[in-house]
Scaffold this motif. Structure first.
Motif, mmCIF file in Angstrom:
data_model
loop_
_atom_site.group_PDB
_atom_site.id
_atom_site.type_symbol
_atom_site.label_atom_id
_atom_site.label_comp_id
_atom_site.label_asym_id
_atom_site.label_seq_id
_atom_site.Cartn_x
_atom_site.Cartn_y
_atom_site.Cartn_z
ATOM 1 N N GLU A 144 0.820 -1.196 0.000
ATOM 2 C CA GLU A 144 0.000 0.000 0.000
ATOM 3 C C GLU A 144 0.862 1.257 0.000
ATOM 4 O O GLU A 144 0.974 1.948 1.007
ATOM 5 N N GLN B 279 -0.560 4.470 1.340
ATOM 6 C CA GLN B 279 -0.653 4.633 2.787
ATOM 7 C C GLN B 279 0.545 5.416 3.312
ATOM 8 O O GLN B 279 0.427 6.260 4.185
ATOM 9 N N ARG C 85 0.243 13.290 6.859
ATOM 10 C CA ARG C 85 -0.312 13.446 8.201
ATOM 11 C C ARG C 85 0.746 14.027 9.131
ATOM 12 O O ARG C 85 0.474 14.900 9.939
ATOM 13 N N PHE D 37 1.595 -3.622 12.636
ATOM 14 C CA PHE D 37 1.015 -4.286 13.790
ATOM 15 C C PHE D 37 1.478 -5.738 13.808
ATOM 16 O O PHE D 37 1.663 -6.312 12.755
ATOM 17 N N PRO D 38 1.660 -6.346 14.986
ATOM 18 C CA PRO D 38 1.508 -5.742 16.300
ATOM 19 C C PRO D 38 2.605 -4.720 16.612
ATOM 20 O O PRO D 38 3.726 -4.836 16.121
ATOM 21 N N GLN D 39 2.235 -3.733 17.442
ATOM 22 C CA GLN D 39 3.207 -2.725 17.852
ATOM 23 C C GLN D 39 3.801 -3.132 19.199
ATOM 24 O O GLN D 39 3.363 -4.105 19.808
ATOM 25 N N ARG D 40 4.787 -2.345 19.641
ATOM 26 C CA ARG D 40 5.259 -2.612 21.005
ATOM 27 C C ARG D 40 4.126 -2.219 21.943
ATOM 28 O O ARG D 40 3.312 -1.373 21.604
ATOM 29 N N GLY E 273 3.333 3.034 21.964
ATOM 30 C CA GLY E 273 3.161 1.931 21.007
ATOM 31 C C GLY E 273 3.906 2.187 19.705
ATOM 32 O O GLY E 273 4.386 1.266 19.049
ATOM 33 N N ALA E 274 3.999 3.450 19.312
ATOM 34 C CA ALA E 274 4.675 3.835 18.071
ATOM 35 C C ALA E 274 5.628 4.986 18.388
ATOM 36 O O ALA E 274 5.401 6.118 18.008
ATOM 37 N N ASP F 100 0.206 9.048 2.518
ATOM 38 C CA ASP F 100 -0.813 9.575 3.434
ATOM 39 C C ASP F 100 -0.195 9.859 4.800
ATOM 40 O O ASP F 100 -0.421 10.911 5.388
ATOM 41 N N ASP F 101 0.581 8.893 5.293
ATOM 42 C CA ASP F 101 1.196 9.065 6.605
ATOM 43 C C ASP F 101 2.210 10.208 6.585
ATOM 44 O O ASP F 101 2.315 10.973 7.537
ATOM 45 N N GLY G 214 3.439 2.076 11.150
ATOM 46 C CA GLY G 214 2.065 1.641 11.273
ATOM 47 C C GLY G 214 1.954 0.129 11.180
ATOM 48 O O GLY G 214 0.956 -0.403 10.741
ATOM 49 N N ARG H 130 4.487 11.229 19.129
ATOM 50 C CA ARG H 130 4.928 9.851 19.393
ATOM 51 C C ARG H 130 4.059 9.231 20.476
ATOM 52 O O ARG H 130 3.639 9.910 21.408
ATOM 53 N N SER H 131 3.823 7.944 20.362
ATOM 54 C CA SER H 131 3.155 7.230 21.454
ATOM 55 C C SER H 131 4.090 6.128 21.905
ATOM 56 O O SER H 131 5.075 5.826 21.236
#
Ligand code: NAD
Ligand code: ZN
Ligand code: ZN
Lengths: 313, 391
Positions: free
Chosen positions: A258, A261, A268, A295-298, A284-285, A264-265, A293, A281-282
């Motif tokens: 993709e 995508q 963003r 998955f699975p993330q930390r 998880g990311a 797009d990111d 993007g 930042r999070s």
């Protein structure tokens, strides 16, 4: 994905391509200037009007191929030559069949010569055509800032890597030129020089890679005021001409299933920077723009010292 | 530090995890003094919200003291030592949604916006401790939390109100209030609220504050209904009464003017065959939500009324009574709460004594006992209505 013929800037300095270009020119000039004499030289004793105009037409085609191969080299010209050769062979074949005996030796010699030339042209066309995959990506977003400001932000090319995941560095090398470097996932350093082809404050920025790029590419960003004073609509188009072989495969893998995508990111993140100052930042990311993007993330929990170093590197 | 983590379907565990650190310039680190368990946490616990990862720290209702402030935050706005309540949706304050006060739809705070967009059509804001669909942010059932874009979000508490008085400004009080606010309550309105959990209770209180004539509470937990009755609201137990006839009876045959769904995707239902149908579909994930309360609210509401949905839905529902909704001119309004819009005015109402948020608290536990708290709250043990945890 389509396979296409690639405009190969390297052809400009290719001796075989240049040789064929000159051969076309040498052939085309007498064909156009003295079609009757040229036909006679090939063994047609009394060339008819039809013969003469056919010879002139072939001459025009040769001159076009010569101009193309010498001035704007592209494999399409080589394939054009192959096509012309086949027409010539067909014509010579007809001449051999309908021959009355006179000048037969010259026609046979010409046929042999054209056959050799055809072989050379096919060889050149096949070897100089690189299979490539053109890829066009578009994305759009709206940011709550006026077009002038958004344009100014984007025209500082050195900031593109802040939000474009695949870019490692963009260096400005002149008033309209820049050097771009792409990150490691490509498996090797991929770099190119680019020139800014258009830059209209508040409206548009466009650039493209210059000759000799590993991956030919171009891009443009258009800015339009969003209705209802909602800031600026941004439309980005990126075009890549992904080459064949390992590099192209790596690039395709990098862009994934993709590719849209990713753009797009990128956009963003651009919006985040313009509107909030930086890429959010999070846990998880935590990688900011490096977050793919995936998955699975930390898990969403604070980072260890080592993870922190890596995420903020 | 200690943190309450999701460790798989129906299991949470207090684990030792690293302490949070600043990842963005406008972050702040808060030492949490009070945190709570929410009905939304139960949806995550049960695994009905996709994209949970084992080890995620839960919790989106928390407050505390600022212990570190990122370099991007001005000293005038926030400094170490400030006492703050943290709203659960992370807003940037600068995007079009935030400018329109639709904070839970912020366009900039969800690093997994691309994924969220696939589920919802357009991305939604980041939320603490609330799956990776909303960003993968560590939650607040912990000793410390990283607060993102802190200067644009936190509410400073400068008065001497207790934690318990202001903690719920982080979520359930504004959520209940928004439920009532979306009803556009007029003089004489009868407002029915499905769900007498903490969110429903605050929706009832808010409906009264906003001028409702009569407030009706619908649930099956007697103790929760008692709690509503103690406030002067009318209770309907859906296990012992037929909700539709009870509502008709209470409204002179008109149906409630405004209906609030404060139940969400894990509703239970008296009519067992429909419930079984939804449970079965939900179990194989071909329907993600069980919308009994929503269906009933749509069918019960008077023509031209408003159905206000604050109970959370995550995906797809079946058998939505679109005919009733369309032919009877109903208005459906909903949203994750735009907490930042309501925090200040509600703080004012708390200070005036018009709303007492502490009334829903039934259990106070140390953070270490979070799993017990989940058990009590989920299984309605020991008349549990709301659990507050202290780290
Ligand atoms: N919109 C938001 O921003 C927001 C914020 C917080 C919570 N929520 C949601 O609000 C809902 C309620 O939260 P809560 O903390 O009060 O949870 P809760 O689980 O304590 O309350 C839900 C109540 O609904 C009752 N119920 C179940 N089925 C019912 C039915 N068919 N009819 C009537 N009542 C029924 C249950 O017995 C329970 O008392 C949850 O879905 C939660 O996710 C939304
Ligand atoms: Zn909540
Ligand atoms: Zn925003």
């Amino acid at each position: 994905m389509k396979t296409d013929i690639r405009s190969a800037s390297g052809l400009r300095h290719d001796p075989l391509v240049r040789g064929l270009g000159w051969a076309s020119a040498l052939l085309g000039v007498p064909q156009v200037a003295a079609p009757a004499g040229f036909a006679r030289a090939l063994g047609v004793e009394r060339p008819s009007i039809r013969h003469r105009s056919a010879t002139a037409a072939v001459g025009v085609r040769e001159l076009a191929a010569a101009a193309g191969l010498l001035a704007r080299p592209h494999p399409a010209w080589l394939w054009g030559r192959v096509g012309g050769d086949l027409m010539d062979l067909a014509m010579l074949g007809r001449a051999l069949r309908n021959h009355d005996g006179r000048g037969l030796g010259r026609t046979v010699a010409a046929t042999a010569a054209v056959t050799a030339i055809t072989a050379t042209d096919v060889y050149a066309a096949v070897t100089r055509t690189r299979r490539s995959t053109p890829m066009e990506l578009t994305a759009t977003t709206t940011v709550t800032r006026p077009p002038d400001e958004v344009h100014a932000f984007w025209s500082d090319l050195t900031r593109l890597p802040d939000f474009m995941a695949h870019l490692d560095e963009v260096r400005v090398t002149g008033p309209r030129t820049s050097h771009w470097r792409v990150v490691a996932p490509f498996g090797r350093a991929v770099e190119w020089d680019a020139e800014t082809t258009q830059d209209v404050p508040g409206r548009l920025i466009a650039w493209r890679s210059v000759d000799g790029a590993d991956i030919d590419n171009s891009g443009e960003v258009r800015f339009t005021p969003a209705p209802g004073d909602r800031g600026t609509e941004i439309r980005v188009t990126l075009r890549y001409d992904l080459p064949g072989g390992a590099l192209g495969a790596a690039a395709a893998r990098y862009f994934g299933e993709e590719p849209h995508q990713q753009l797009d990111d990128d956009l963003r993140r651009f919006k985040q920077i313009v509107e909030t100052g930086e890429v959010v930042r999070s846990e998880g990311a935590p990688g900011g723009k490096q977050a793919r993007g995936e998955f699975p993330q930390r898990p969403a929990r604070p980072l260890t010292e080592d993870e922190l170093k890596e995420a903020l590197a | 530090m200690k943190a309450n983590c999701w460790t798989g379907r129906n299991s949470v565990e207090v684990q030792h995890v690293p302490e949070p650190s600043i990842l963005n310039n406008r972050d702040a680190i808060v030492r949490i003094t009070s945190t709570a368990i929410c009905g939304s946490d139960l949806h995550l616990l049960d695994g009905y919200v996709p994209t949970m990862e084992k080890g995620d720290i839960l919790g989106h209702e928390f407050m505390g003291e600022v212990v570190e402030v990122g370099p991007g935050i001005s000293h005038d706005r926030l400094r170490v030592g400030d006492r703050v309540v943290v709203p659960f949706p992370i807003a940037c304050g600068a995007c079009a949604s935030c400018r329109a006060e639709l904070y839970s739809c912020c366009e900039n705070t969800n690093p997994n916006a691309g994924v969220s967009e696939k589920f919802f059509g357009h991305p939604t804001a980041g939320i603490y401790g609330y799956s990776h669909l909303t960003g993968g942010f560590a939650g607040g059932q912990a000793e410390y939390a990283r607060v993102v874009l802190a200067d644009a979000n936190v509410l400073k508490i400068e008065s001497d109100l207790s934690d318990e008085q202001v903690l719920f400004l982080s979520d359930i009080l504004p959520t209940g209030y928004m439920g009532a606010d979306m009803c556009d309550i007029q003089r004489g309105d009868v407002v029915a609220v499905w769900g007498a959990g903490p969110v429903g209770q605050f929706a009832m209180d808010s409906a009264r504050v906003l001028g409702a004539e009569k407030v009706i509470a619908i649930d099956k937990e007697a103790y929760r209904l008692d709690m509503a009755e103690a406030q002067g609201y009318t209770a309907v137990n859906f296990e012992s009464a037929d909700v539709r006839s009870a509502l008709l009876d209470l409204t002179g045959g008109r149906g409630p003017d405004k209906c609030i769904d404060a139940v969400g995707m894990e509703a239970v239902h008296g009519a067992s065959h429909i419930h079984l149908y939804d449970r079965a579909k939900q179990a194989v994930r071909s329907e993600t939500d069980r919308p009994h309360a929503l269906r009933q609210a749509v069918l019960s509401c008077r023509s031209g009324g408003v159905v206000s949905v604050i109970g959370v839905y995550g995906g797809l529902i079946d058998k939505f009574p679109a005919g009733a909704w369309m032919n009877r001119s109903l208005t459906l309004r909903t949203g994750q709460c735009h907490v930042q819009r309501y925090m200040e005015p509600l703080l004012g109402l708390i200070e005036q004594g018009a709303i007492d948020p502490t009334r829903v608290i039934t259990h106070r536990l140390p953070l270490a006992e979070a799993p017990t708290g989940y058990d009590l709250f989920k299984n309605k043990q020991d008349d549990c209505e709301k659990v507050v945890l202290s780290p």
